[in-house]
Structure formats: structure tokens, C-alpha cells
Enzyme design. Sequence first.
Site, PDB file in Angstrom:
ATOM      1  N   ASP A 123       0.817  -1.293   0.109  1.00  0.00           N
ATOM      2  CA  ASP A 123       0.129  -0.037   0.065  1.00  0.00           C
ATOM      3  C   ASP A 123       0.874   1.307  -0.186  1.00  0.00           C
ATOM      4  O   ASP A 123       0.597   2.034   0.785  1.00  0.00           O
ATOM      5  CB  ASP A 123      -1.019  -0.099   1.147  1.00  0.00           C
TER       6      ASP A 123
ATOM      7  N   LYS B 184       1.723   4.792  -1.145  1.00  0.00           N
ATOM      8  CA  LYS B 184       1.161   5.963  -1.573  1.00  0.00           C
ATOM      9  C   LYS B 184       1.236   7.040  -1.039  1.00  0.00           C
ATOM     10  O   LYS B 184       2.051   7.055   0.396  1.00  0.00           O
ATOM     11  CB  LYS B 184      -0.526   5.694  -1.626  1.00  0.00           C
TER      12      LYS B 184
ATOM     13  N   ASN C  70       0.851   7.263   2.816  1.00  0.00           N
ATOM     14  CA  ASN C  70       1.382   6.487   3.901  1.00  0.00           C
ATOM     15  C   ASN C  70       3.189   6.657   3.953  1.00  0.00           C
ATOM     16  O   ASN C  70       3.753   5.956   4.501  1.00  0.00           O
ATOM     17  CB  ASN C  70       1.258   4.945   3.396  1.00  0.00           C
TER      18      ASN C  70
END
Length: 459
Positions: free
Chosen positions: A145, A147, A150
Site C-alpha cells: 500500500d 502511496k 502512507n
Amino acid sequence: MGALCCKPEEIDFEGPVDLWHFYLLRSVGKGAFGKVRVVQHKKTKALYALKYINKARISKQRAVNNIIQERRLLEEIDSPFVCNLRFAFQDDENLFMVLDLMLGGDLRFHLDRLGCMKEEVVRFYVAEMALALGDLHKLGIVHRDIKPDNILLDEKGHAHLTDFNIAVHFTDRRPLTSVAGSMAYMAPEVLAKRGYFATVDWWSLGVVAYELLFGKRPYRGKTNSTLTQAILKDQVRFPENAEEIVSPEGLDCLRGFLQRDPKKRLGCPGTGGLEALKRHPWFREYDWDVLERKEATPPFEPDSKKANFDATHELEELLLEDNPLKARKRNPNLDLSELSADYRVMEQHFLPYDYLRQPRKSWFVLDESGTAASHGVSASGTSDPSTSSSGLGKVHAQAIRIDEQPMADLGMGTNSALSASVGAGGGRATPSARSRAHLTSTAQPVKTELLVALIHSPF
């Protein structure tokens, strides 16, 4: 006769870590399962980010195993480019994870403000995230994840990876098959459901770099179906003025990350892995040893005089929270046999963790068939030793202390979202005149001046 003052409860710093060990400061974030607020350890005075997750909510959403997995992965990781886990514990209502505090905001926040970023800034973030991924992949962990949301900046401008809610262990012998992540950043092999490894993280990093440079993602679609088809089939295209914004080496690096074939993708084993990436012309000016020691000067330093997060989180906590966070004693008569299956899992597997006392360890080792199994052995390969009290009072090298920050006038709280009162164990805080203007109690009416102060406060 003078009024009697109740004696503050003494805090046992030698016992298992719990919420009594921390001052509760400002709310700074909200996620799918919980909230994040700044806390200060009452003994060491170090600042941290407290992520707390409501047990009833994750049970209702069937996310208990995800939270347990995230906590176990974080217990294994110790990287200078990750928001590392420092403490973990629970009470009757919440699960708590205490992480490295990043005061610089996430890249989504800065991207929304700036529209796009300069090449030298993006190159620096890509390099530090490459080192983070190198540390994770060595441990057999794929994040899944990557992105802007984050990737968090510290007060100096160094990038750190966070949110391991869907991260998992992987092995080279058995590909992962579940579709997980944020669709716009998913690699083609994830969407194609043909099996994948840690190579997906490098694709996502390429999408992030493209978005930071140009203010938009390389693949777009109005529906999930059209976005999926774009990721699976469309060739990567750059804006018409791309060569005016990014050097040829930078564009070549983006093309390398956005190769659909994982065997040809930059950063992946098929192209020489992280070591080959370090030799890419885009990074020719970098001394990677200096980068790994975090001795390089970041090209962008967040403004410490402004709030690098959405101030509405604090307002929501202040105005709408019916049950504000506070330290609570656990039920001494808790009977596991009377709990639901989810609550039993949380009680049995979300155990207290204190990095000052317990070594980093991996819960996953490979058996002879190449399958990951949970054994709870330490990272050194030895069994988990019993905890000791040695190390209390120490903090890790990256810890932020309240007296080292320009935001030393943070509003401290215990029972209320922003209370001037502090509990026992670490002395009493003396807020400055400015911070006193930011304090209130949930029993008092909220004034317009207070809300304005909260919005414009740097912390």
C-alpha cells in the site's frame, strides 16, 4: 478548612506498559479503524504517535486478524525509514500501538498544498523509500500500500513509511494472490490475479514518484473497471512539458519502475534489485551510505510553525467525541471463556510490547515446504527471552523530546481532549501563555477564539 486534593495514582514504570505511562496531547489523524494522537512518555519525555483502535469496531468489520498481523509485523521491523513500533498494549475498549512520531505531515498533505514537487525533492523521497523497501523485503515483508498518504516526513524532512495494515510476509516459493492495496497504485500483476511477490512495491513507488512530480497519476479511470484496464494495458505517458520538469534520467527511472513485467522492473531481482537501483543515473550524485545513516540534508524541510496535518481531527475530538480517550484500569475479573472469539484473540495475541525491554522478533519462519508459520522466535533465532527492567529511562536515537521542539507549548491532556492538567509520574507541565489559550475542558463551552487557535496552532 481547606479543600482536600486527591492524591494522584502512582505509576508503575517497572510493570507492563499501559496508557498511564503517557500524557495525551493533540489528535492528529483518523483512519478506518482508529485514531492517532500525539503522546509523551511521562518518564523519558519522548514524544510518540499513539494509534488506538476500537475493539468493537474492528470486531464488527472482521478486521481483528489484520490488526494482529500489523502489530506483529511492526514488532519485527526496525528501520530508520519506517515509523517503527515502540510500545503496544490494550485496555478493555481499545488496542494501542505507540509509534515513532513524524511532525512533518504526509506527502498527500504536502502534495495537496503544492500541486506537484520539484525533481530534487521527489528524488530524495524515492531514494529513502527505496531504502525502506530494501529493509522490508530483506525481512520477507511486502507493504502492498505504497502511496503518498502512507509516507510521513519527520521535522527535518526525512521520509518514513507507515500503515502496515495490509502488509504480509512473502516467500519466493509461493506467490501471493489476494487483491490488496489502493487500486490506483496497484501493480498489474495484482489486478491480473496471476500471483505476485514484493515486486509490486516498486511499481507503487513509481506511481507515487510520477504523482509527486506531475500532480496526477500515470493511470486514471472514471470507474474501477476503466482504471484496471488502463493499468493493465495502457503505456505510460508523460505530460507534454515533462522534459521541462524532469531530467531524462528521472523519466528513465519512472519508466523503469512502471515496467509491467516484474522481471524488467527497476528495483526488482530481475534487474539487479536495490543495488542496481542505487547505480541508476538519476541517483549518481547520492552517497548511499550517507543516506542510510540519515546524514543527508533533505531538500525540503516542513514548516514547524504551521500544522502539517488536518486540524479538523482535533476539533472533531473536542466537539463530537462522546467517550474521550483516557487511561482506564482493566477489569480485574476478566474471564476469557465469557468473551467472544474476536475478543479472546485480541486478549491472547495483542500482548504488551516494550522496545526498551523486548528484542525485535519475527513471528513468521519458513518451514521445509516454504510456508510461513507463526512461532514467535526472536529475530536472532533464539526463543523469546523473558523481559527485564533494564533500559528503562532510555530512548531510541530518533526519539523526539518535547524540550527539543519549537512546539514545546503543546496542550497536554488526560481525561479531556485538551486539558491543562497532567497526571502523576512525570511532574506537572507548565504551559506557556500561548498554549494556555489553546486549552479547554470538555465540560466548558467551546468558544470561537479557541477553534481559531486550534486551526492555526502549529501543534
